[in-house]
Scaffold this motif. Structure first.
Motif, PDB file in Angstrom:
ATOM      1  N   SER A 238      13.711   3.527  -5.483  1.00  0.00           N
ATOM      2  CA  SER A 238      12.714   2.501  -5.200  1.00  0.00           C
ATOM      3  C   SER A 238      12.024   2.112  -6.508  1.00  0.00           C
ATOM      4  O   SER A 238      11.984   2.891  -7.469  1.00  0.00           O
ATOM      5  CB  SER A 238      11.697   2.982  -4.165  1.00  0.00           C
ATOM      6  OG  SER A 238      11.042   4.149  -4.621  1.00  0.00           O
ATOM      7  N   PHE A 239      11.478   0.905  -6.524  1.00  0.00           N
ATOM      8  CA  PHE A 239      11.005   0.298  -7.769  1.00  0.00           C
ATOM      9  C   PHE A 239       9.752  -0.491  -7.466  1.00  0.00           C
ATOM     10  O   PHE A 239       9.710  -1.260  -6.506  1.00  0.00           O
ATOM     11  CB  PHE A 239      12.123  -0.622  -8.279  1.00  0.00           C
ATOM     12  CG  PHE A 239      11.991  -1.092  -9.684  1.00  0.00           C
ATOM     13  CD1 PHE A 239      11.448  -2.337  -9.976  1.00  0.00           C
ATOM     14  CD2 PHE A 239      12.455  -0.322 -10.738  1.00  0.00           C
ATOM     15  CE1 PHE A 239      11.352  -2.796 -11.281  1.00  0.00           C
ATOM     16  CE2 PHE A 239      12.369  -0.761 -12.044  1.00  0.00           C
ATOM     17  CZ  PHE A 239      11.830  -2.008 -12.311  1.00  0.00           C
ATOM     18  N   TYR A 240       8.737  -0.282  -8.295  1.00  0.00           N
ATOM     19  CA  TYR A 240       7.476  -1.004  -8.111  1.00  0.00           C
ATOM     20  C   TYR A 240       6.792  -1.154  -9.451  1.00  0.00           C
ATOM     21  O   TYR A 240       6.791  -0.222 -10.262  1.00  0.00           O
ATOM     22  CB  TYR A 240       6.575  -0.244  -7.125  1.00  0.00           C
ATOM     23  CG  TYR A 240       5.151  -0.732  -7.080  1.00  0.00           C
ATOM     24  CD1 TYR A 240       4.097   0.080  -7.531  1.00  0.00           C
ATOM     25  CD2 TYR A 240       4.847  -2.006  -6.610  1.00  0.00           C
ATOM     26  CE1 TYR A 240       2.795  -0.376  -7.497  1.00  0.00           C
ATOM     27  CE2 TYR A 240       3.538  -2.462  -6.577  1.00  0.00           C
ATOM     28  CZ  TYR A 240       2.515  -1.640  -7.024  1.00  0.00           C
ATOM     29  OH  TYR A 240       1.217  -2.091  -6.993  1.00  0.00           O
TER      30      TYR A 240
ATOM     31  N   TYR B  32       7.872  -4.348  -3.489  1.00  0.00           N
ATOM     32  CA  TYR B  32       8.627  -3.107  -3.570  1.00  0.00           C
ATOM     33  C   TYR B  32      10.114  -3.407  -3.383  1.00  0.00           C
ATOM     34  O   TYR B  32      10.488  -4.181  -2.503  1.00  0.00           O
ATOM     35  CB  TYR B  32       8.178  -2.131  -2.473  1.00  0.00           C
ATOM     36  CG  TYR B  32       6.682  -1.918  -2.395  1.00  0.00           C
ATOM     37  CD1 TYR B  32       6.010  -2.057  -1.184  1.00  0.00           C
ATOM     38  CD2 TYR B  32       5.941  -1.577  -3.528  1.00  0.00           C
ATOM     39  CE1 TYR B  32       4.645  -1.870  -1.100  1.00  0.00           C
ATOM     40  CE2 TYR B  32       4.576  -1.390  -3.453  1.00  0.00           C
ATOM     41  CZ  TYR B  32       3.927  -1.534  -2.238  1.00  0.00           C
ATOM     42  OH  TYR B  32       2.581  -1.343  -2.160  1.00  0.00           O
TER      43      TYR B  32
ATOM     44  N   SER C 185       9.749   4.243  -8.802  1.00  0.00           N
ATOM     45  CA  SER C 185       8.707   5.014  -8.144  1.00  0.00           C
ATOM     46  C   SER C 185       9.268   6.260  -7.470  1.00  0.00           C
ATOM     47  O   SER C 185       8.577   7.269  -7.378  1.00  0.00           O
ATOM     48  CB  SER C 185       7.937   4.160  -7.140  1.00  0.00           C
ATOM     49  OG  SER C 185       8.793   3.358  -6.385  1.00  0.00           O
ATOM     50  N   GLU C 186      10.509   6.190  -7.029  1.00  0.00           N
ATOM     51  CA  GLU C 186      11.128   7.364  -6.424  1.00  0.00           C
ATOM     52  C   GLU C 186      12.639   7.228  -6.522  1.00  0.00           C
ATOM     53  O   GLU C 186      13.164   6.113  -6.492  1.00  0.00           O
ATOM     54  CB  GLU C 186      10.700   7.486  -4.949  1.00  0.00           C
ATOM     55  CG  GLU C 186      10.984   8.804  -4.315  1.00  0.00           C
ATOM     56  CD  GLU C 186      10.258   8.999  -2.994  1.00  0.00           C
ATOM     57  OE1 GLU C 186       9.299   8.242  -2.694  1.00  0.00           O
ATOM     58  OE2 GLU C 186      10.644   9.922  -2.252  1.00  0.00           O
TER      59      GLU C 186
ATOM     60  N   TYR D   8      14.256  -1.764  -3.408  1.00  0.00           N
ATOM     61  CA  TYR D   8      15.013  -0.550  -3.136  1.00  0.00           C
ATOM     62  C   TYR D   8      16.507  -0.813  -3.287  1.00  0.00           C
ATOM     63  O   TYR D   8      16.974  -1.923  -3.061  1.00  0.00           O
ATOM     64  CB  TYR D   8      14.781  -0.077  -1.687  1.00  0.00           C
ATOM     65  CG  TYR D   8      13.345  -0.058  -1.234  1.00  0.00           C
ATOM     66  CD1 TYR D   8      12.733  -1.220  -0.761  1.00  0.00           C
ATOM     67  CD2 TYR D   8      12.594   1.112  -1.258  1.00  0.00           C
ATOM     68  CE1 TYR D   8      11.418  -1.224  -0.342  1.00  0.00           C
ATOM     69  CE2 TYR D   8      11.271   1.113  -0.826  1.00  0.00           C
ATOM     70  CZ  TYR D   8      10.694  -0.051  -0.380  1.00  0.00           C
ATOM     71  OH  TYR D   8       9.390  -0.046   0.059  1.00  0.00           O
TER      72      TYR D   8
END
Lengths: 112, 115
Positions: free
Chosen positions: B48-50, B31, B55-56, B33
């Motif tokens: 955030s990145f996944y 994850y 992701s958000e 950020y």
């Protein structure tokens, strides 16, 4: 808002004394993390405490969490001049990939 | 001990210019950020990145911002047309290592100054 808020905003103590910083938040959380930031520098992770934990220790650090009061405290024992920094609490709603919500921080000055 | 690295440490740019901030997260983390801290203020979440996608994101992360993981190691934040109010310290963070620890490890930051 989930926002964490620390108090006091600033704290000045003598070397060797203990420093206590408090953090309050508004919503239920999964975990709470404490970070240190030296002036103008990066964030150093200190300790993570989960919502089902009440107390954790790491070296001279002691963190407590009271979920009924939605508050946490960070105690630094036997402070040193090198502990001078800003300390932030950050809350996470969930486990895993979740944003941290930071408070405004407590500026700690330890005088030698 | 593995750590998050960021480059450059300081970036000065003219208003309206594009900037790319680079980060190398901890290698086995999942994850990623970006956060920012305007001088004297608290740290604010941007994105955030996944699994190669966002992701958000926060309300700060508007259309002028984008993130990318162009290869297996780098994670970038692009600001398309910088504004004066984008001046801040930008932090990259990563988490989700073995055991899926929730601890987010932060890089040293990139200080962005928009003139």
């Amino acid at each position: 808002s989930q926002q964490g808020e620390e108090d006091p905003q600033a704290l000045s103590i003598q070397e060797g004394e203990n420093a206590t910083m408090n953090c309050s938040y508004k919503t239920s959380i999964n975990n709470l993390q404490w970070y240190r930031q030296n002036s103008g520098r990066g964030l150093v992770h200190l300790i993570l405490i989960r919502s089902n934990e009440r107390e954790k220790h790491s070296g001279r650090l002691r963190v407590t969490l009271d979920t009924s009061k939605k508050s946490s405290s960070l105690l630094i024992t036997a402070s040193r001049a090198a502990d001078t920094a800003s300390y932030f609490c950050a809350t996470a709603l969930n486990s895993g990939n979740t944003p941290l919500v930071f408070g405004k921080g407590t500026r700690l000055s330890v005088i030698a | 001990e593995p750590e998050v690295t960021q480059t450059p440490s300081h970036q000065v740019t003219q208003m309206g210019q594009e900037v790319i901030l680079r980060c190398v997260p901890i290698s086995n983390h999942l994850y990623f950020y970006w956060y920012r801290q305007i001088l004297g203020q608290k740290v604010e979440f941007l994105v955030s990145f996944y699994n190669n996608e966002i992701s958000e994101k926060s309300e700060i992360f508007d259309d002028q911002f984008s993130v990318e993981r162009p290869d297996g190691s780098n994670f970038t934040l692009k600001i398309r047309s910088t504004k004066l109010e984008d001046s801040a310290m930008y932090f990259c963070a990563s988490s989700g290592g073995p055991g899926f620890t929730d601890t987010q490890y932060f890089g040293p930051g990139t200080r962005l100054t928009v003139l």
